[in-house]
Structure formats: structure tokens, C-alpha cells
Design an enzyme around this catalytic site. Structure first.
Site, mmCIF file in Angstrom:
data_model
loop_
_atom_site.group_PDB
_atom_site.id
_atom_site.type_symbol
_atom_site.label_atom_id
_atom_site.label_comp_id
_atom_site.label_asym_id
_atom_site.label_seq_id
_atom_site.Cartn_x
_atom_site.Cartn_y
_atom_site.Cartn_z
ATOM 1 N N ASP A 20 4.197 -2.504 9.719
ATOM 2 C CA ASP A 20 2.935 -3.073 9.223
ATOM 3 C C ASP A 20 1.773 -2.267 9.804
ATOM 4 O OD1 ASP A 20 0.687 -4.564 8.674
ATOM 5 O OD2 ASP A 20 1.528 -6.461 9.399
ATOM 6 N N ILE A 21 1.014 -1.643 8.945
ATOM 7 C CA ILE A 21 -0.062 -0.750 9.402
ATOM 8 C C ILE A 21 -1.127 -1.501 10.203
ATOM 9 C CG2 ILE A 21 -1.584 -0.938 7.376
ATOM 10 C CD1 ILE A 21 -1.789 2.176 7.479
ATOM 11 N N VAL A 43 -1.156 -3.803 0.744
ATOM 12 C CA VAL A 43 -1.699 -3.409 2.044
ATOM 13 C C VAL A 43 -3.188 -3.791 2.139
ATOM 14 C CG1 VAL A 43 -2.261 -1.015 1.404
ATOM 15 C CG2 VAL A 43 -1.650 -1.573 3.759
ATOM 16 N N ASP A 44 -3.884 -3.774 1.022
ATOM 17 C CA ASP A 44 -5.304 -4.167 0.982
ATOM 18 C C ASP A 44 -5.458 -5.607 1.493
ATOM 19 O OD1 ASP A 44 -7.980 -3.982 0.413
ATOM 20 O OD2 ASP A 44 -7.772 -3.892 -1.759
ATOM 21 N N THR A 132 1.671 3.824 -4.186
ATOM 22 C CA THR A 132 3.103 3.664 -4.503
ATOM 23 C C THR A 132 3.542 2.200 -4.625
ATOM 24 O OG1 THR A 132 3.841 3.735 -2.193
ATOM 25 C CG2 THR A 132 3.672 5.832 -3.368
ATOM 26 N N VAL A 134 1.557 -1.375 -6.348
ATOM 27 C CA VAL A 134 1.131 -1.845 -7.671
ATOM 28 C C VAL A 134 0.706 -0.684 -8.580
ATOM 29 C CG1 VAL A 134 -0.595 -3.276 -8.851
ATOM 30 C CG2 VAL A 134 0.397 -4.056 -6.723
ATOM 31 N N TYR A 135 0.168 0.402 -8.007
ATOM 32 C CA TYR A 135 -0.321 1.522 -8.823
ATOM 33 C C TYR A 135 0.803 2.417 -9.345
ATOM 34 C CZ TYR A 135 -5.278 0.506 -8.007
ATOM 35 O OH TYR A 135 -6.531 -0.072 -7.990
HETATM 36 P P1 ADP Z 1 -1.485 0.626 -4.405
HETATM 37 O O1 ADP Z 1 -2.272 -0.334 -5.259
HETATM 38 O O2 ADP Z 1 -2.310 1.820 -3.949
HETATM 39 O O3 ADP Z 1 -0.186 1.002 -5.032
HETATM 40 P P2 ADP Z 1 -0.187 -1.321 -2.629
HETATM 41 O O4 ADP Z 1 -0.827 -2.067 -1.521
HETATM 42 O O5 ADP Z 1 0.301 -2.087 -3.805
HETATM 43 O O6 ADP Z 1 -1.237 -0.182 -3.045
HETATM 44 O O7 ADP Z 1 1.027 -0.491 -2.055
HETATM 45 C C1 ADP Z 1 0.892 0.677 -1.282
HETATM 46 C C2 ADP Z 1 2.002 0.735 -0.273
HETATM 47 O O8 ADP Z 1 1.666 -0.076 0.853
HETATM 48 C C3 ADP Z 1 3.352 0.208 -0.772
HETATM 49 O O9 ADP Z 1 4.354 1.133 -0.381
HETATM 50 C C4 ADP Z 1 3.517 -1.107 -0.011
HETATM 51 O O10 ADP Z 1 4.884 -1.385 0.248
HETATM 52 C C5 ADP Z 1 2.803 -0.782 1.281
HETATM 53 N N1 ADP Z 1 2.372 -1.916 2.112
HETATM 54 C C6 ADP Z 1 2.148 -3.217 1.764
HETATM 55 N N2 ADP Z 1 1.749 -3.927 2.826
HETATM 56 C C7 ADP Z 1 1.727 -3.072 3.889
HETATM 57 C C8 ADP Z 1 1.426 -3.205 5.288
HETATM 58 N N3 ADP Z 1 1.033 -4.370 5.814
HETATM 59 N N4 ADP Z 1 1.528 -2.102 6.075
HETATM 60 C C9 ADP Z 1 1.899 -0.910 5.564
HETATM 61 N N5 ADP Z 1 2.196 -0.712 4.260
HETATM 62 C C10 ADP Z 1 2.118 -1.779 3.428
#
Ligand code: ADP
Length: 193
Positions: A20-21, A43-44, A132, A134-135
Site C-alpha cells: 500500500d503506497i 489508489v486515488d 493500470t 480502471v484506466y
Molecule cells: P488508474 O485510474 O490510473 O488506472 P487505479 O487507482 O485504478 O488508477 O489503479 C492504478 C494502480 O494502483 C492499480 O495497479 C491498482 O491495483 C493500484 N492500487 C490501488 N490501491 C493502491 C494502494 N493503496 N497502493 C498502491 N497501489 C494501489
């Protein structure tokens, strides 16, 4: 959380981590934002939840000034309660078929954030796997771009950025990133006198 894969590039390091970032302390955390800078899932959502409302308050001030944030670009806020000084909200491309400028836009997300980092004397920065989720960007292509863009940037700039952490949320994504970073390690070893 362990830093389970490291490539040394001169005085700098490219690290791959799984997890988790929002729990990793750095100077700047990159968010995978949307053009509206409106928050969202993935992640947002995790960044806004962990960072608290201060981040959205700052975005509310930025939004009227910039309108939308175009893909390939990023805006900067503080990090609220996150263990960082800044969040760089980068907007990745929505993947269609790869023939609509997606690779250059994804590459730009990484290089723009590294530029913002250098301007702010950021020494450590973490990136999620932009676009990678939702986009829909294919993970193999996205990992290749992420790893190569960061490595080339670190080779071409002698500071202040010293540690770049690419953070994957799943084991399978981590393995893909690892495969691309292994190639780099080979290259790094080959160029050592
Ligand atoms: P985008 O809309 O740019 O595709 P997402 O948030 O849907 O962004 O996904 C981008 C990446 O972040 C995916 O690989 C997802 O699994 C990952 N992700 C989601 N939550 C976290 C988190 N808490 N920490 C790190 N990576 C995450």
C-alpha cells in the site's frame, strides 16, 4: 514492508515494492488522479482517505486555476496526514488501443513527476502503477514504460532524487515489474567497469 528489489543506477536507486503506497514514507507520493482532480477509487481513494481532507481542500483551490489537468501532466499538493511532504497528482492516459498516444502520455506522467521532484529538492519519491487499474493500461507495457522512464531519468540527472520506489499492489503486478527491472539490472551490471 520490504524493499524486495533494488537496481543501483550510479548514486541513485530504483526500488520495487509490493504493498500500500500510503504506508511508505517518502518525500513525495505520486497519485494516479483523474483530469477533474476530483478523487475517486483505487489508489486515488486510498491516498485521500489516508491523507485526510486537507489534500482535497488544496485541490479545490487548484482546480479553478488550472481547469482540468490533462493526461501526462501533474499538479502538486501537500500530503496531509500521509508520511510525505507532497502528493503529485498525475493524470494517466485512459488506454484505448495503444495507438492514441498512450505510451508517450504514460511516460510523461513519470518524467513530469520526476521534474517536479527535482524542482522541490525531493530525494525520495514513490509511484503507483499509473493507468493500470480502471484506466486499463496493459500491465506488461505499463511496467516497461515505468521502469525504463525512471531508469533513464536517474541516469541523466545526478540529483537531488536518489530513491524512486515503484509500488505494486498485487503479487502478479509485482512479478511483471520485476521482470522488466531484471533487464535493467543486467544492463547496469554490463556497464560497470
Ligand atoms: P488508474 O485510474 O490510473 O488506472 P487505479 O487507482 O485504478 O488508477 O489503479 C492504478 C494502480 O494502483 C492499480 O495497479 C491498482 O491495483 C493500484 N492500487 C490501488 N490501491 C493502491 C494502494 N493503496 N497502493 C498502491 N497501489 C494501489
Amino acid at each position: 514492508m520490504s524493499s524486495d528489489f533494488v537496481v543501483h543506477l550510479g548514486l541513485s536507486q530504483l526500488q520495487l515494492l509490493k504493498g500500500d503506497i500510503t504506508g511508505i514514507a517518502v518525500d513525495a507520493i505520486v497519485n494516479a488522479a483523474n483530469s477533474q482532480l476530483a478523487g475517486g477509487g483505487g489508489v486515488d481513494g486510498a491516498i485521500h482517505r489516508a491523507g485526510g481532507p486537507e489534500i482535497m481542500r488544496e485541490l479545490d483551490e487548484i482546480r479553478p486555476r488550472v481547469g482540468r489537468c490533462e493526461p501526462g501532466k501533474a499538479v502538486v499538493t501537500g500530503a496531509g496526514r500521509l508520511p510525505a511532504k507532497y502528493v503529485f497528482h498525475a493524470v494517466g492516459p485512459v488506454y484505448r488501443d495503444g495507438g492514441h498516444g498512450e505510451p508517450a502520455l504514460l511516460q510523461s506522467c513519470y518524467s513530469e513527476c520526476l521534474k517536479l521532484a527535482a524542482e522541490r529538492d525531493v530525494k525520495t519519491i514513490s509511484f503507483p502503477s499509473i493507468s493500470t487499474g480502471v484506466y486499463g493500461y496493459p500491465i506488461d507495457d505499463a511496467a516497461d514504460i515505468a521502469v525504463r522512464t525512471v531508469a533513464e531519468w536517474l541516469r541523466d540527472h545526478s540529483g537531488p532524487v536518489r530513491v524512486v520506489k515503484l509500488v505494486q499492489f498485487s503479487d502478479s503486478d509485482h512479478q511483471v515489474y520485476r521482470r522488466h527491472a531484471e533487464k535493467l539490472r543486467g544492463l547496469a551490471a554490463d556497464t560497470t567497469p
